[in-house]
Design a protein around this motif. Structure first.
Motif, PDB file in Angstrom:
ATOM      1  N   VAL A 114       0.838  -1.200   0.000  1.00  0.00           N
ATOM      2  CA  VAL A 114       0.000   0.000   0.000  1.00  0.00           C
ATOM      3  C   VAL A 114       0.871   1.248   0.000  1.00  0.00           C
ATOM      4  O   VAL A 114       0.562   2.247  -0.656  1.00  0.00           O
ATOM      5  CB  VAL A 114      -0.960  -0.010   1.214  1.00  0.00           C
ATOM      6  CG1 VAL A 114      -1.623   1.356   1.392  1.00  0.00           C
ATOM      7  CG2 VAL A 114      -2.016  -1.087   1.033  1.00  0.00           C
ATOM      8  N   ARG A 115       1.984   1.195   0.720  1.00  0.00           N
ATOM      9  CA  ARG A 115       2.901   2.338   0.792  1.00  0.00           C
ATOM     10  C   ARG A 115       3.410   2.718  -0.606  1.00  0.00           C
ATOM     11  O   ARG A 115       3.591   3.906  -0.915  1.00  0.00           O
ATOM     12  CB  ARG A 115       4.051   1.974   1.735  1.00  0.00           C
ATOM     13  CG  ARG A 115       5.345   2.699   1.579  1.00  0.00           C
ATOM     14  CD  ARG A 115       5.288   4.159   1.988  1.00  0.00           C
ATOM     15  NE  ARG A 115       6.619   4.713   1.860  1.00  0.00           N
ATOM     16  CZ  ARG A 115       7.172   5.073   0.700  1.00  0.00           C
ATOM     17  NH1 ARG A 115       6.508   4.951  -0.425  1.00  0.00           N
ATOM     18  NH2 ARG A 115       8.403   5.568   0.669  1.00  0.00           N
ATOM     19  N   THR A 116       3.603   1.743  -1.486  1.00  0.00           N
ATOM     20  CA  THR A 116       4.105   2.029  -2.835  1.00  0.00           C
ATOM     21  C   THR A 116       3.044   2.693  -3.706  1.00  0.00           C
ATOM     22  O   THR A 116       3.364   3.212  -4.784  1.00  0.00           O
ATOM     23  CB  THR A 116       4.589   0.740  -3.535  1.00  0.00           C
ATOM     24  OG1 THR A 116       3.460  -0.122  -3.778  1.00  0.00           O
ATOM     25  CG2 THR A 116       5.606   0.009  -2.684  1.00  0.00           C
ATOM     26  N   LEU A 117       1.780   2.676  -3.274  1.00  0.00           N
ATOM     27  CA  LEU A 117       0.715   3.312  -4.043  1.00  0.00           C
ATOM     28  C   LEU A 117       0.631   4.807  -3.779  1.00  0.00           C
ATOM     29  O   LEU A 117      -0.125   5.517  -4.445  1.00  0.00           O
ATOM     30  CB  LEU A 117      -0.638   2.658  -3.708  1.00  0.00           C
ATOM     31  CG  LEU A 117      -0.753   1.150  -3.972  1.00  0.00           C
ATOM     32  CD1 LEU A 117      -2.127   0.651  -3.558  1.00  0.00           C
ATOM     33  CD2 LEU A 117      -0.482   0.838  -5.434  1.00  0.00           C
ATOM     34  N   LEU A 118       1.394   5.293  -2.798  1.00  0.00           N
ATOM     35  CA  LEU A 118       1.378   6.711  -2.456  1.00  0.00           C
ATOM     36  C   LEU A 118       2.425   7.425  -3.308  1.00  0.00           C
ATOM     37  O   LEU A 118       3.559   7.630  -2.891  1.00  0.00           O
ATOM     38  CB  LEU A 118       1.666   6.901  -0.965  1.00  0.00           C
ATOM     39  CG  LEU A 118       0.678   6.212  -0.008  1.00  0.00           C
ATOM     40  CD1 LEU A 118       1.099   6.436   1.430  1.00  0.00           C
ATOM     41  CD2 LEU A 118      -0.735   6.718  -0.243  1.00  0.00           C
ATOM     42  N   ARG A 336     -17.449   3.971   0.093  1.00  0.00           N
ATOM     43  CA  ARG A 336     -16.784   3.996  -1.208  1.00  0.00           C
ATOM     44  C   ARG A 336     -16.210   2.624  -1.541  1.00  0.00           C
ATOM     45  O   ARG A 336     -16.348   2.126  -2.648  1.00  0.00           O
ATOM     46  CB  ARG A 336     -15.654   5.028  -1.201  1.00  0.00           C
ATOM     47  CG  ARG A 336     -16.065   6.423  -0.762  1.00  0.00           C
ATOM     48  CD  ARG A 336     -14.877   7.195  -0.241  1.00  0.00           C
ATOM     49  NE  ARG A 336     -14.183   6.474   0.824  1.00  0.00           N
ATOM     50  CZ  ARG A 336     -13.012   6.830   1.332  1.00  0.00           C
ATOM     51  NH1 ARG A 336     -12.398   7.898   0.865  1.00  0.00           N
ATOM     52  NH2 ARG A 336     -12.467   6.128   2.298  1.00  0.00           N
ATOM     53  N   THR A 337     -15.538   2.020  -0.560  1.00  0.00           N
ATOM     54  CA  THR A 337     -14.815   0.773  -0.816  1.00  0.00           C
ATOM     55  C   THR A 337     -15.591  -0.467  -0.424  1.00  0.00           C
ATOM     56  O   THR A 337     -15.191  -1.579  -0.763  1.00  0.00           O
ATOM     57  CB  THR A 337     -13.495   0.765  -0.017  1.00  0.00           C
ATOM     58  OG1 THR A 337     -13.802   0.722   1.387  1.00  0.00           O
ATOM     59  CG2 THR A 337     -12.681   2.019  -0.304  1.00  0.00           C
ATOM     60  N   ILE A 356      -8.061   2.489   5.838  1.00  0.00           N
ATOM     61  CA  ILE A 356      -7.099   3.332   5.127  1.00  0.00           C
ATOM     62  C   ILE A 356      -6.513   2.592   3.929  1.00  0.00           C
ATOM     63  O   ILE A 356      -6.435   3.144   2.821  1.00  0.00           O
ATOM     64  CB  ILE A 356      -5.988   3.791   6.084  1.00  0.00           C
ATOM     65  CG1 ILE A 356      -6.559   4.782   7.114  1.00  0.00           C
ATOM     66  CG2 ILE A 356      -4.843   4.434   5.327  1.00  0.00           C
ATOM     67  CD1 ILE A 356      -5.588   5.174   8.209  1.00  0.00           C
ATOM     68  N   GLU A 357      -6.105   1.346   4.125  1.00  0.00           N
ATOM     69  CA  GLU A 357      -5.518   0.571   3.033  1.00  0.00           C
ATOM     70  C   GLU A 357      -6.528   0.358   1.906  1.00  0.00           C
ATOM     71  O   GLU A 357      -6.193   0.492   0.721  1.00  0.00           O
ATOM     72  CB  GLU A 357      -5.010  -0.766   3.560  1.00  0.00           C
ATOM     73  CG  GLU A 357      -3.789  -0.631   4.463  1.00  0.00           C
ATOM     74  CD  GLU A 357      -3.492  -1.899   5.243  1.00  0.00           C
ATOM     75  OE1 GLU A 357      -4.018  -2.963   4.867  1.00  0.00           O
ATOM     76  OE2 GLU A 357      -2.744  -1.823   6.237  1.00  0.00           O
ATOM     77  N   ALA A 358      -7.772   0.044   2.266  1.00  0.00           N
ATOM     78  CA  ALA A 358      -8.809  -0.144   1.245  1.00  0.00           C
ATOM     79  C   ALA A 358      -9.051   1.159   0.498  1.00  0.00           C
ATOM     80  O   ALA A 358      -9.250   1.164  -0.723  1.00  0.00           O
ATOM     81  CB  ALA A 358     -10.104  -0.632   1.900  1.00  0.00           C
ATOM     82  N   ARG A 363      -8.666   4.485  -4.311  1.00  0.00           N
ATOM     83  CA  ARG A 363      -8.290   5.740  -4.973  1.00  0.00           C
ATOM     84  C   ARG A 363      -7.364   5.483  -6.162  1.00  0.00           C
ATOM     85  O   ARG A 363      -7.523   6.085  -7.232  1.00  0.00           O
ATOM     86  CB  ARG A 363      -7.609   6.674  -3.972  1.00  0.00           C
ATOM     87  CG  ARG A 363      -7.167   7.998  -4.581  1.00  0.00           C
ATOM     88  CD  ARG A 363      -6.586   8.910  -3.531  1.00  0.00           C
ATOM     89  NE  ARG A 363      -5.395   8.349  -2.912  1.00  0.00           N
ATOM     90  CZ  ARG A 363      -4.785   8.891  -1.859  1.00  0.00           C
ATOM     91  NH1 ARG A 363      -5.285   9.989  -1.300  1.00  0.00           N
ATOM     92  NH2 ARG A 363      -3.701   8.337  -1.356  1.00  0.00           N
ATOM     93  N   LYS A 364      -6.396   4.585  -5.971  1.00  0.00           N
ATOM     94  CA  LYS A 364      -5.459   4.279  -7.052  1.00  0.00           C
ATOM     95  C   LYS A 364      -6.186   3.682  -8.254  1.00  0.00           C
ATOM     96  O   LYS A 364      -5.903   4.034  -9.414  1.00  0.00           O
ATOM     97  CB  LYS A 364      -4.382   3.308  -6.553  1.00  0.00           C
ATOM     98  CG  LYS A 364      -3.220   3.117  -7.518  1.00  0.00           C
ATOM     99  CD  LYS A 364      -2.425   4.405  -7.665  1.00  0.00           C
ATOM    100  CE  LYS A 364      -1.190   4.205  -8.507  1.00  0.00           C
ATOM    101  NZ  LYS A 364      -0.395   5.461  -8.636  1.00  0.00           N
TER     102      LYS A 364
END
Length: 372
Positions: A114-118, A336-337, A356-358, A363-364
């Protein structure tokens, strides 16, 4: 899981971790760590305290990220060895141990993924969060205070430093509003998916007839302004008011006129700070919060222009984003998720990583779909 299933899962985790290592660019991070260590060892480092804190904070973060990936890599290698031994010796206990470790590794790798999606422009920054009570009277004010505690507990669980800049207390109970900072790299990118309207349904503790009440609170998340940001505020655009700090009482309440309220006249944005004893310190902090909000306005205007060019007429995804139901059943659900849990108590105690992760993944996916 069978031995074959566990082996396949380990191969899948290995591939995911390799992709994460590539995205994070560990070699580059190691070079940055070495450079920061050299700067931290300079004898004149603390001559400039602001720079020193920036260097030491960044060093701690980079070192932590490297250690996190390296520990996961070591655990993954150990799990593979354990699985081979369990299979060779037909050891049920070792196989069970390997299975439990694979489950734990899956969760850890997913969290790191998930961190890499930021990857947004402002995602690496610290976050400024403002919570405001909405419709629902005293229940809404109480809900706003519950959300403040939830986010502060979430930060505490992760070891993130926080600083509450301003709290405006409601007359009967709870908060009208609160503004606080979460001082950790990527705090903004992580928490930005929490922005929007939160909704609480419960039996009101403030209703003597025990009726069910629906209340609302708004969460705003903006990135902390850095020196490279061009946010110029002419003196004529600013009104400065000084007042006495307020609070629920006690010896720690500041009784001097040191609290500062800044009003940006062109936009009507108002920010306050009362956590410092010094009026000058409160004004400096309030100014940094105001600049962060103006930066968010600037970004929203730029995004609106892009949406217009792209023909995007969809409403903001942040509105009406999560529902907390305590009666007649217990459930917290992201609208949303579709991510949900039946344990609101844990959520209000800061257990919101799943949401948060979802949200980040959701969003991505939306960003990729919009760009297609």
């Amino acid at each position: 899981m069978t031995t074959a299933d566990l082996a396949d899962k380990l191969k899948e985790l290995d591939a995911t971790l390799r992709n994460i290592e590539t995205v994070l660019d560990l070699d580059k991070m190691r070079r940055e760590k070495a450079d920061l260590e050299e700067q931290a060892g300079a004898p004149d480092l603390w001559d400039d305290q602001a720079k020193a804190q920036q260097v030491t904070s960044r060093l701690s973060y980079v070192g932590g990220e490297i250690n996190k990936v390296e520990r996961l890599r070591a655990r993954l290698d150990d799990a593979a060895v354990l699985l081979e031994l369990a299979e060779a010796e037909d050891d049920a206990a070792s196989l069970a141990e390997a299975g439990n470790e694979v489950v734990a590794l899956t969760k850890s790798v997913e969290e790191l993924e998930v961190r890499t999606l930021l990857s947004g422009e402002y995602d690496p920054r610290e976050a400024l969060v403002t919570i405001r009570s909405g419709a629902g009277g005293v229940d809404a004010a109480d809900f706003a205070e519950m959300l403040l505690r939830m986010y502060l507990r979430w930060a505490e669980r992760h070891g993130y430093s926080t600083d509450v800049y301003d709290t405006s207390y409601a007359e009967e109970a709870g908060l009208k509003s609160a503004t606080f900072a979460i001082k950790s790299p990527y705090a903004y990118g992580t928490l930005s998916v929490e922005a929007g309207t939160h909704r609480l349904v419960r039996i009101s503790p403030f209703d003597n007839q025990g009726r069910r009440q629906t209340s609302f609170a708004a969460v705003e998340v903006v990135p902390v302004v850095e020196q490279t940001d061009e946010i110029d505020i002419p003196d004529d655009d600013l009104r400065v008011d000084v007042y006495r700090s307020s609070g629920p009482g006690g010896q720690g309440v500041n009784t001097t006129d040191s609290a500062v309220r800044l009003t940006h006249i062109p936009t009507g944005i108002v920010v306050s700070c009362q956590n410092e004893r010094s009026q000058l310190q409160n004004k400096a902090t309030a100014m940094s919060v105001l600049k962060a909000k103006l930066l968010a306005v600037k970004r929203a205007e730029e995004q609106a222009k892009m949406d217009q060019l792209r023909g995007d007429v969809a409403g903001s995804w942040g509105d009406q984003m999560r529902s907390y139901v305590l009666h007649p059943y217990q459930m917290v659900k992201d609208l949303r998720t579709e991510y949900e849990t039946g344990n609101p108590t844990a959520v209000f105690d800061g257990d919101i990583d799943g949401f948060i992760e979802a949200g980040i993944r959701w969003r991505k996916q939306n960003q990729l779909a919009a760009a297609a």
